[in-house]
Design a protein around this motif. Structure first.
Motif, PDB file in Angstrom:
ATOM      1  N   LEU A  86       0.822  -1.209   0.000  1.00 22.45           N
ATOM      2  CA  LEU A  86       0.000   0.000   0.000  1.00 22.45           C
ATOM      3  C   LEU A  86       0.857   1.260   0.000  1.00 22.45           C
ATOM      4  O   LEU A  86       0.543   2.241  -0.672  1.00 22.45           O
ATOM      5  CB  LEU A  86      -0.944   0.008   1.201  1.00 22.45           C
ATOM      6  CG  LEU A  86      -2.039  -1.051   1.193  1.00 22.45           C
ATOM      7  CD1 LEU A  86      -2.758  -1.083   2.535  1.00 22.45           C
ATOM      8  CD2 LEU A  86      -3.017  -0.819   0.055  1.00 22.45           C
ATOM      9  N   ASP A  87       1.943   1.217   0.750  1.00 22.53           N
ATOM     10  CA  ASP A  87       2.852   2.359   0.817  1.00 22.53           C
ATOM     11  C   ASP A  87       3.527   2.584  -0.532  1.00 22.53           C
ATOM     12  O   ASP A  87       3.544   3.705  -1.043  1.00 22.53           O
ATOM     13  CB  ASP A  87       3.880   2.101   1.914  1.00 22.53           C
ATOM     14  CG  ASP A  87       4.669   3.333   2.298  1.00 22.53           C
ATOM     15  OD1 ASP A  87       4.213   4.463   2.049  1.00 22.53           O
ATOM     16  OD2 ASP A  87       5.762   3.165   2.878  1.00 22.53           O
ATOM     17  N   HIS A  88       4.050   1.529  -1.113  1.00 19.29           N
ATOM     18  CA  HIS A  88       4.760   1.670  -2.380  1.00 19.29           C
ATOM     19  C   HIS A  88       3.829   1.892  -3.571  1.00 19.29           C
ATOM     20  O   HIS A  88       4.251   2.422  -4.589  1.00 19.29           O
ATOM     21  CB  HIS A  88       5.707   0.491  -2.593  1.00 19.29           C
ATOM     22  CG  HIS A  88       6.938   0.637  -1.767  1.00 19.29           C
ATOM     23  ND1 HIS A  88       6.956   0.373  -0.416  1.00 19.29           N
ATOM     24  CD2 HIS A  88       8.168   1.085  -2.077  1.00 19.29           C
ATOM     25  CE1 HIS A  88       8.156   0.633   0.057  1.00 19.29           C
ATOM     26  NE2 HIS A  88       8.910   1.062  -0.920  1.00 19.29           N
ATOM     27  N   ILE A  92      -1.383   4.799   0.538  1.00 19.61           N
ATOM     28  CA  ILE A  92      -1.321   5.427   1.852  1.00 19.61           C
ATOM     29  C   ILE A  92       0.020   6.139   1.981  1.00 19.61           C
ATOM     30  O   ILE A  92       0.978   5.799   1.283  1.00 19.61           O
ATOM     31  CB  ILE A  92      -1.486   4.407   3.012  1.00 19.61           C
ATOM     32  CG1 ILE A  92      -0.414   3.318   2.963  1.00 19.61           C
ATOM     33  CG2 ILE A  92      -2.879   3.792   3.007  1.00 19.61           C
ATOM     34  CD1 ILE A  92      -0.423   2.366   4.152  1.00 19.61           C
ATOM     35  N   ASN A  93       0.051   7.125   2.875  1.00 19.72           N
ATOM     36  CA  ASN A  93       1.332   7.782   3.131  1.00 19.72           C
ATOM     37  C   ASN A  93       1.919   7.246   4.432  1.00 19.72           C
ATOM     38  O   ASN A  93       1.327   6.389   5.088  1.00 19.72           O
ATOM     39  CB  ASN A  93       1.176   9.308   3.142  1.00 19.72           C
ATOM     40  CG  ASN A  93       0.280   9.799   4.253  1.00 19.72           C
ATOM     41  OD1 ASN A  93       0.165   9.188   5.315  1.00 19.72           O
ATOM     42  ND2 ASN A  93      -0.369  10.929   4.018  1.00 19.72           N
ATOM     43  N   GLY A  94       3.070   7.753   4.812  1.00 17.02           N
ATOM     44  CA  GLY A  94       3.748   7.257   6.002  1.00 17.02           C
ATOM     45  C   GLY A  94       2.952   7.430   7.283  1.00 17.02           C
ATOM     46  O   GLY A  94       2.923   6.541   8.130  1.00 17.02           O
ATOM     47  N   GLU A  95       2.297   8.576   7.438  1.00 14.16           N
ATOM     48  CA  GLU A  95       1.512   8.821   8.647  1.00 14.16           C
ATOM     49  C   GLU A  95       0.331   7.852   8.739  1.00 14.16           C
ATOM     50  O   GLU A  95      -0.002   7.349   9.809  1.00 14.16           O
ATOM     51  CB  GLU A  95       0.996  10.264   8.691  1.00 14.16           C
ATOM     52  CG  GLU A  95       2.076  11.303   8.908  1.00 14.16           C
ATOM     53  CD  GLU A  95       2.749  11.738   7.610  1.00 14.16           C
ATOM     54  OE1 GLU A  95       2.294  11.346   6.503  1.00 14.16           O
ATOM     55  OE2 GLU A  95       3.756  12.450   7.698  1.00 14.16           O
ATOM     56  N   GLN A  96      -0.298   7.603   7.611  1.00 11.90           N
ATOM     57  CA  GLN A  96      -1.427   6.674   7.584  1.00 11.90           C
ATOM     58  C   GLN A  96      -0.967   5.258   7.890  1.00 11.90           C
ATOM     59  O   GLN A  96      -1.613   4.536   8.647  1.00 11.90           O
ATOM     60  CB  GLN A  96      -2.135   6.758   6.230  1.00 11.90           C
ATOM     61  CG  GLN A  96      -2.810   8.099   6.020  1.00 11.90           C
ATOM     62  CD  GLN A  96      -3.193   8.358   4.577  1.00 11.90           C
ATOM     63  OE1 GLN A  96      -2.565   7.855   3.648  1.00 11.90           O
ATOM     64  NE2 GLN A  96      -4.210   9.173   4.384  1.00 11.90           N
ATOM     65  N   ARG A  97       0.161   4.864   7.323  1.00 11.37           N
ATOM     66  CA  ARG A  97       0.721   3.535   7.603  1.00 11.37           C
ATOM     67  C   ARG A  97       1.033   3.397   9.089  1.00 11.37           C
ATOM     68  O   ARG A  97       0.710   2.383   9.707  1.00 11.37           O
ATOM     69  CB  ARG A  97       1.990   3.306   6.782  1.00 11.37           C
ATOM     70  CG  ARG A  97       2.634   1.948   7.039  1.00 11.37           C
ATOM     71  CD  ARG A  97       4.080   1.874   6.575  1.00 11.37           C
ATOM     72  NE  ARG A  97       4.868   2.866   7.274  1.00 11.37           N
ATOM     73  CZ  ARG A  97       5.627   3.779   6.661  1.00 11.37           C
ATOM     74  NH1 ARG A  97       5.706   3.824   5.347  1.00 11.37           N
ATOM     75  NH2 ARG A  97       6.324   4.645   7.377  1.00 11.37           N
ATOM     76  N   GLU A  98       1.626   4.435   9.680  1.00 10.61           N
ATOM     77  CA  GLU A  98       1.983   4.374  11.097  1.00 10.61           C
ATOM     78  C   GLU A  98       0.743   4.294  11.980  1.00 10.61           C
ATOM     79  O   GLU A  98       0.753   3.615  13.005  1.00 10.61           O
ATOM     80  CB  GLU A  98       2.857   5.563  11.486  1.00 10.61           C
ATOM     81  CG  GLU A  98       4.234   5.527  10.855  1.00 10.61           C
ATOM     82  CD  GLU A  98       4.975   4.218  11.083  1.00 10.61           C
ATOM     83  OE1 GLU A  98       5.090   3.786  12.252  1.00 10.61           O
ATOM     84  OE2 GLU A  98       5.433   3.614  10.100  1.00 10.61           O
TER      85      GLU A  98
END
Length: 151
Positions: A86-88, A92-98
């Motif tokens: 999803l990130d790549h 989603i962005n980094g904040e959403q992933r976290e």
């Protein structure tokens, strides 16, 4: 909790359209959700409502998320793979992933599944009013309708 999140996503346009937490809690209780599920979902909504606005998603190519040992012990490899994908794919962005990682780590171990990761991803994207590529959105939405999530 996944059923509560599925209900919210299906019945409210976005996080701003939800009633205040006390009213929403009563609505969810009247529908028949249990207190634990309601409290977990309301806590997640509160965190999302109080998180800073996510502006246009900016992706930095070449940035890699390294999971610590405790995260790798708790998160199944297929969940880590999903978040990587999803990130790549810039879904989603980094904040959403976290947010998703943090929420998963607060669940009982038997509830940390790919379907739950998909549902939490949908929750954060719904709260941020984010748009998804059609194929990725379809894959995530299947978690709301699949046997593993719904009663």
């Amino acid at each position: 909790m996944a059923d509560v999140i599925a209900f919210l996503i299906k019945h409210f346009y976005d996080l701003d359209a939800c009633p205040p937490p006390s009213d929403l809690g009563q609505i969810l209780e009247d529908i028949g959700f249990n207190d634990i599920e309601i409290n977990q979902a309301l806590m997640l909504l509160e965190v999302l409502a109080n998180s800073p606005e996510v502006e246009e998603t900016q992706y930095r190519s070449g940035v890699m998320r390294v999971y610590c040992w405790e995260e790798l012990e708790s998160l199944p490899q297929d969940v880590v793979n999903l978040l990587y994908f999803l990130d790549h794919a810039q879904a989603i962005n980094g904040e959403q992933r976290e947010f998703v990682v943090h929420a998963l780590l607060h669940l009982p171990p038997d509830e940390i599944t790919v379907d739950m990761a998909k549902v939490l991803t949908l929750l954060v994207l719904w709260a941020h009013k984010a748009e998804l590529p059609a194929l990725i959105g379809e894959e995530l939405m299947m978690a709301l309708h699949g046997k593993a999530v719904m009663h």
